[in-house]
Enzyme design. Structure first.
Site, mmCIF file in Angstrom:
data_model
loop_
_atom_site.group_PDB
_atom_site.id
_atom_site.type_symbol
_atom_site.label_atom_id
_atom_site.label_comp_id
_atom_site.label_asym_id
_atom_site.label_seq_id
_atom_site.Cartn_x
_atom_site.Cartn_y
_atom_site.Cartn_z
ATOM 1 N N SER A 96 2.184 7.905 -10.645
ATOM 2 C CA SER A 96 3.508 6.937 -11.262
ATOM 3 C C SER A 96 4.037 7.580 -12.318
ATOM 4 C CB SER A 96 2.617 5.480 -11.497
ATOM 5 O OG SER A 96 3.691 4.565 -11.404
ATOM 6 N N ASP A 217 2.672 0.653 -0.229
ATOM 7 C CA ASP A 217 2.636 0.677 -1.596
ATOM 8 C C ASP A 217 3.632 -0.313 -1.902
ATOM 9 O OD1 ASP A 217 2.922 0.951 -4.146
ATOM 10 O OD2 ASP A 217 2.854 3.390 -4.178
ATOM 11 N N HIS A 246 -0.973 1.156 -4.665
ATOM 12 C CA HIS A 246 -0.304 1.951 -5.513
ATOM 13 C C HIS A 246 -1.279 3.014 -6.404
ATOM 14 C CE1 HIS A 246 2.934 3.475 -7.783
ATOM 15 N NE2 HIS A 246 2.361 2.953 -8.836
#
Length: 266
Positions: A96, A217, A246
């Protein structure tokens, strides 16, 4: 913080291999998110683990609201850690926000990185003309309002959405690390992330990349992974995990390990 960065960010190096592997966590977690991944790689790598300064595992007094207004200071922290450990070459796995931190670090110091493995990466979360990031501005503002009004209620609702898959233990763990973050820091970092737009620098990346993306996601649509593939400057591949969520390192660690092994062997 510069003098004791390794201590402040809980930097650890574990493992027995000759090669260096950096595991960098994303928003709302800390280095413990890699707990199920690490044992598979310690026989073959020296693994560097650390916490982002915004993580709940770091003393919040070290979070400087005047400094951490973009991703660049996080990049400086990463590079300072690698320099302090005298690391000259490493493979880097970033989830991320840390995927984008790795991208920026590789542009500054391409010599440091043999490969970037980017999990759930997004150069921009907001939709734009001819670009689908996954979120409208109004949706994001509602998220910020909810975080500000009742952080614990927001975190309790967000955790199962982010995990996606029906894995209660993963939801509990992500909820725990979200709760560990100080709410004002969490909101500030969220604004920084959602206001970021790194699309213009992707072409400057020369380090080979492997983009790993969950098939479903809530935070990053598959189209973003394909955007990265088409715009990153270096050689790259996209691998779609046939899972939901995620945080595959929490919800599907055995599957993710298979993809990481393949990515690191190429």
């Amino acid at each position: 913080m510069a003098n004791n960065l390794l201590e402040v960010l809980n930097v650890r190096m574990i493992g027995n291999g000759d090669k260096i592997l950096v595991l960098a966590h994303g928003f709302g977690t800390d280095q413990s998110v890699w707990r199920s991944i690490v044992p598979y790689f310690t026989p073959h790598y020296k693994i560097v683990l650390y916490d982002l300064v915004c993580a709940g595992s770091v003393n919040p007094d070290y979070f400087d609201f005047r400094r951490y207004t973009s991703l660049e200071p996080y990049v400086e922290d990463l590079l300072n850690i690698l320099d302090a450990l005298r690391i000259e070459r490493c493979a880097y796995v970033g989830h991320s926000i840390s995927a984008m931190i790795g991208i920026l670090a590789s542009i500054r110091r391409p010599d440091l990185f043999t490969k970037l493995i980017l999990i759930g990466a997004s150069p921009r979360f907001l939709n734009d003309r001819d670009y689908h990031g996954g979120f409208k501005r109004a949706e994001i503002e509602r998220v910020f309002t909810a975080m500000e009004a009742n952080y614990e209620a927001w975190a309790s609702g967000f955790a199962p959405l982010a995990v996606g898959a029906d894995v209660p233990a993963a939801v509990r763990e992500f909820t725990r690390t979200l709760f560990n973050m100080r709410p004002d820091i969490s909101l500030f970092v969220s604004r920084t992330v959602f206001d970021s737009d790194l699309r213009s620098v992707l072409g400057q990346v020369s380090v080979p990349c492997c983009i790993i993306q969950s098939a479903k996601d809530v935070s990053v649509p598959v189209s973003v992974a394909m955007y990265l593939k088409n715009h990153l400057g270096g050689r790259n591949t996209v691998k779609i995990l046939h899972t939901e969520g995620h945080l595959p390192h929490l919800s599907a660690p055995n599957l993710l390990v298979q993809y990481l092994r393949r990515a690191l062997s190429r």
